[in-house]
Scaffold this active site. Structure first.
Site, PDB file in Angstrom:
ATOM      1  N   GLU A 210       0.833  -1.210   0.000  1.00 30.41           N
ATOM      2  CA  GLU A 210       0.000   0.000   0.000  1.00 30.41           C
ATOM      3  C   GLU A 210       0.863   1.253   0.000  1.00 30.41           C
ATOM      4  O   GLU A 210       0.536   2.256  -0.651  1.00 30.41           O
ATOM      5  CB  GLU A 210      -0.918  -0.012   1.230  1.00 30.41           C
ATOM      6  CG  GLU A 210      -1.964   1.101   1.242  1.00 30.41           C
ATOM      7  CD  GLU A 210      -1.523   2.363   1.972  1.00 30.41           C
ATOM      8  OE1 GLU A 210      -2.284   3.342   1.980  1.00 30.41           O
ATOM      9  OE2 GLU A 210      -0.394   2.384   2.545  1.00 30.41           O
ATOM     10  N   GLU A 211       1.968   1.196   0.730  1.00 31.33           N
ATOM     11  CA  GLU A 211       2.798   2.391   0.917  1.00 31.33           C
ATOM     12  C   GLU A 211       3.523   2.826  -0.344  1.00 31.33           C
ATOM     13  O   GLU A 211       4.118   3.905  -0.376  1.00 31.33           O
ATOM     14  CB  GLU A 211       3.817   2.145   2.042  1.00 31.33           C
ATOM     15  CG  GLU A 211       3.215   1.866   3.402  1.00 31.33           C
ATOM     16  CD  GLU A 211       2.499   3.063   4.009  1.00 31.33           C
ATOM     17  OE1 GLU A 211       2.441   4.124   3.349  1.00 31.33           O
ATOM     18  OE2 GLU A 211       1.994   2.933   5.135  1.00 31.33           O
ATOM     19  N   ASP A 233      -7.548   2.010   8.009  1.00 33.80           N
ATOM     20  CA  ASP A 233      -6.164   2.455   7.963  1.00 33.80           C
ATOM     21  C   ASP A 233      -5.963   3.510   9.048  1.00 33.80           C
ATOM     22  O   ASP A 233      -6.934   4.003   9.635  1.00 33.80           O
ATOM     23  CB  ASP A 233      -5.845   3.044   6.581  1.00 33.80           C
ATOM     24  CG  ASP A 233      -4.373   2.955   6.210  1.00 33.80           C
ATOM     25  OD1 ASP A 233      -3.538   2.820   7.124  1.00 33.80           O
ATOM     26  OD2 ASP A 233      -4.059   3.030   5.010  1.00 33.80           O
TER      27      ASP A 233
END
Length: 353
Positions: A210-211, A233
């Site tokens: 995701e990052e 999140d």
């Protein structure tokens, strides 16, 4: 919940190197869901059927953390590195790290000038990451290599887990709460639903990378047919003393229900459903508008022909540093909203535009 947070943040999983987290979740979910698998890029996907007919709901949290990767080993054993994900150079110096060595975890520290040298330097200068180095105690390149370090070795923060603050309102300080806190929420929801009846089917997506661009969720969501989705999140608070803070999201004031971020304008029907449930069940919440962040909710929302998607945000201070902080009450509030949403579903539940 605290033990889940401690266990999950203790695992090392920078983007692209989430193996420890994926394997842990696969084993944990085997006996708690109807089916679990790890897909070719490391996403963990589990399914749990309800007791009654109803919609398919995709719940997602990402398992990767910001980190680094070894770029070069100098002749004296010091290590040059690249950033993986959104690290701020101001947060790097003198911080402990752990390298995912070939044989074991290897402790290290990002080096910095001794304070005694400040009068010979410019103390206001922020050194960029490519000017910094990691010290693992090796005195030569050969020693570092024998320790199991090579070009491409992944590096994570090496800070320790800590519970602190008032006993009635504890806070947690740890690395990778973004987004292992979201993962802990999903595991706790699953545990609490064990003896509950609910309608439909849950698809739990623990997403990689995701990052570095929502890559895991983009890949997995294209192959998941769901009637609705919720991404969980962390999100940065704006309640500290810096002049850029606007005091719109605070630690300890409840779960964030997202309205908009840089990746998503939240589906109005989903946002309103989450707000209504929070009000009805008296769960503390805050509305969040913050364009400086994106979540896997953006990827899920675009998948297939479009999946109506809401996002729940766990407020966090010092995000993407080695000492992220969350309030346990906010984590529990987030868990409660997810659980109540699931229990509110029935065969007639729809999420139309």
């Amino acid at each position: 919940m605290i033990e889940k947070l401690k266990t999950l943040t203790g695992l090392l999983g920078p983007s692209g190197f989430e193996h420890e987290v994926s394997y842990y979740l696969e084993e944990y979910l085997k006996s708690r869901t109807d089916h679990v698998e790890i897909d070719p890029i490391g996403n963990v996907i589990a399914r749990k059927k309800g007791t009654d007919p109803g919609p398919v709901v995709l719940l997602t949290a990402h398992i990767d953390e910001v980190g680094f990767i070894v770029k070069k080993i100098e002749s004296n054993g010091l290590i040059r590195f690249e950033k993986v994900g959104g690290n701020d150079d101001r947060n790097l110096i003198a911080q402990p790290v752990k390298l995912l060595g070939e044989h074991s975890h290897i402790n290290g520290v990002i080096g910095t000038l001794s304070a005694h040298f400040s009068k010979f330097d410019d103390p206001s200068m922020v050194r960029k990451h490519n000017q910094l180095y990691i010290d693992v105690g090796a005195q030569s390149k050969e020693e570092a290599e024998k320790m199991g370090i090579d070009i491409g070795t992944a590096v994570a923060w090496g800070s320790e887990f800590l519970v602190f603050g008032p006993e009635h309102s504890p806070r947690v300080r740890a690395k990778s709460l973004d987004d292992r806190a979201g993962c802990a929420v999903l595991l706790q929801v699953l545990e609490e639903l064990e003896n509950e009846s609910f309608a439909g089917e849950l698809v739990l997506l623990f997403a990689v990378q995701e990052e570095v661009g929502l890559r895991g969720a983009k890949t997995a969501a294209e192959h998941i047919k769901a009637d609705a989705g919720i991404a969980i999140d962390t999100t940065p608070t704006s309640d500290t003393l810096e002049t850029t803070m606007d005091q719109t999201l605070s630690l300890g004031n409840g779960a964030g229900i997202k309205v908009m971020d840089g990746s998503l304008i939240v589906h109005k029907t989903m946002k309103q459903a989450l707000v209504t449930l929070a009000k009805q069940k008296e769960i503390p919440y805050q509305l969040e508008v913050f364009t400086g962040i994106g979540t896997d909710g953006g990827a899920v929302n675009y998948a297939n022909k479009g999946i109506p998607t809401g996002v729940l945000s766990i407020p966090s201070r010092y995000t993407h540093s080695s000492i992220e902080i969350v309030d346990l009450g906010d984590v529990v509030a987030t868990k409660d909203i997810v659980k109540e949403f699931i229990l509110s579903l029935d065969e007639s539940s729809t999420f139309k535009f």
